[in-house]
Write a protein that holds these residues in place. Structure first.
Motif, mmCIF file in Angstrom:
data_model
loop_
_atom_site.group_PDB
_atom_site.id
_atom_site.type_symbol
_atom_site.label_atom_id
_atom_site.label_comp_id
_atom_site.label_asym_id
_atom_site.label_seq_id
_atom_site.Cartn_x
_atom_site.Cartn_y
_atom_site.Cartn_z
ATOM 1 N N LYS A 226 47.722 -12.571 -36.049
ATOM 2 C CA LYS A 226 46.902 -12.613 -37.251
ATOM 3 C C LYS A 226 47.773 -12.638 -38.503
ATOM 4 C CE LYS A 226 42.665 -10.383 -35.609
ATOM 5 N NZ LYS A 226 41.740 -9.240 -35.796
ATOM 6 N N THR A 227 47.281 -13.318 -39.517
ATOM 7 C CA THR A 227 47.902 -13.310 -40.831
ATOM 8 C C THR A 227 46.794 -13.205 -41.862
ATOM 9 O OG1 THR A 227 49.425 -14.480 -42.314
ATOM 10 C CG2 THR A 227 47.914 -15.824 -41.021
ATOM 11 N N THR A 228 47.152 -12.940 -43.110
ATOM 12 C CA THR A 228 46.153 -12.748 -44.159
ATOM 13 C C THR A 228 46.113 -13.958 -45.084
ATOM 14 O OG1 THR A 228 46.501 -10.351 -44.118
ATOM 15 C CG2 THR A 228 45.413 -11.254 -46.062
ATOM 16 N N ARG B 131 41.456 -12.115 -42.480
ATOM 17 C CA ARG B 131 42.465 -12.154 -41.422
ATOM 18 C C ARG B 131 42.210 -13.402 -40.591
ATOM 19 N NH1 ARG B 131 46.996 -9.642 -41.443
ATOM 20 N NH2 ARG B 131 46.916 -8.637 -39.391
#
Length: 227
Positions: A129-131, A106
């Motif tokens: 947040k991003t993955t 993340r």
């Protein structure tokens, strides 16, 4: 000093999240649900300065960073993705190298305002947040012990994996002193070589590095043959 810097950045992030205070309205950093490592991703970043003359007098550019959260520690920028963008630039293309973090980490994208030619930046703002997909990095013991790898304003994300290996090589784990116990001079010299070899200096250099990294996934030892 490095750990102190990390704690200060964590505190700054906490205050920003709580109060959303900056020299102007907090920037809008729009990220997708996922970002694939090694691929170009277009982001929308709006610093939302408008015609504010005071802010434009103090700052005329912004920098884009990758922010990571090592397990058990806070989030902070670790390397730069785009070193200098004009304040009114809103469409930004980034590429995150695969070796910066483990797969499915993340992450956040971070920005900071600065004056071209100045040695300091003005704090950090963060996206949601991003993955990160398709990554293959591994946390070093130094990071897991709470120490940062490098100066995010000096080390690009293309050189970050190399810098991590430098500190992994010289890290002793001795936390009884004010430093982390690394052989600082040797580690710094190693990191300096990483930035010299891998920090992009132009769009053409960035394209070449991306090509080298993709080729390295197919041909083991390819980087050592090219660089």
């Amino acid at each position: 000093m490095v750990l102190k810097s990390f704690i200060l950045r964590l505190a700054a992030f906490t205050l920003l999240a709580a109060f959303s205070v900056n020299v102007c309205a907090s920037p809008a950093i729009i990220v997708p649900w996922n970002i694939t490592a090694g691929q170009v991703q277009q982001l929308t970043i709006n610093q939302r300065i408008g015609d504010d003359p005071e802010t434009r007098k103090r700052f005329n550019a912004y920098r884009v960073y990758l922010a990571l959260q090592t397990p058990g520690w806070g989030t902070g920028p670790v390397c730069w993705l785009d070193y200098s963008l004009d304040l009114d630039t809103t469409q930004v293309n980034i590429t995150i190298p695969a070796d910066v973090a483990p797969d499915k980490s993340r992450i956040r994208i971070s920005t900071s305002l600065f004056k071209k030619g100045a040695s300091t930046v003005n704090g950090y703002s963060y996206s949601s947040k991003t993955t990160l997909l398709g990554a293959n990095g591994t946390w070093s013991q130094r990071e897991l012990d709470g120490w940062v790898i490098s100066d995010e304003n000096r080390v690009s994300c293309w050189a970050f994996g190399c810098a991590r290996k430098c500190y992994e090589l010289y890290y002793t784990g001795d936390k009884t002193h004010s430093s982390d116990g690394s052989s600082d001079k040797q580690a710094d010299n190693c990191v300096n070589q990483c930035t010299k070899d891998l920090n992009p200096s132009s769009a053409a250099t960035m394209a070449r590095i991306s090509w080298i990294l993709m080729a390295a996934c197919v041909v083991p030892g390819f980087i050592s043959m090219v660089i």
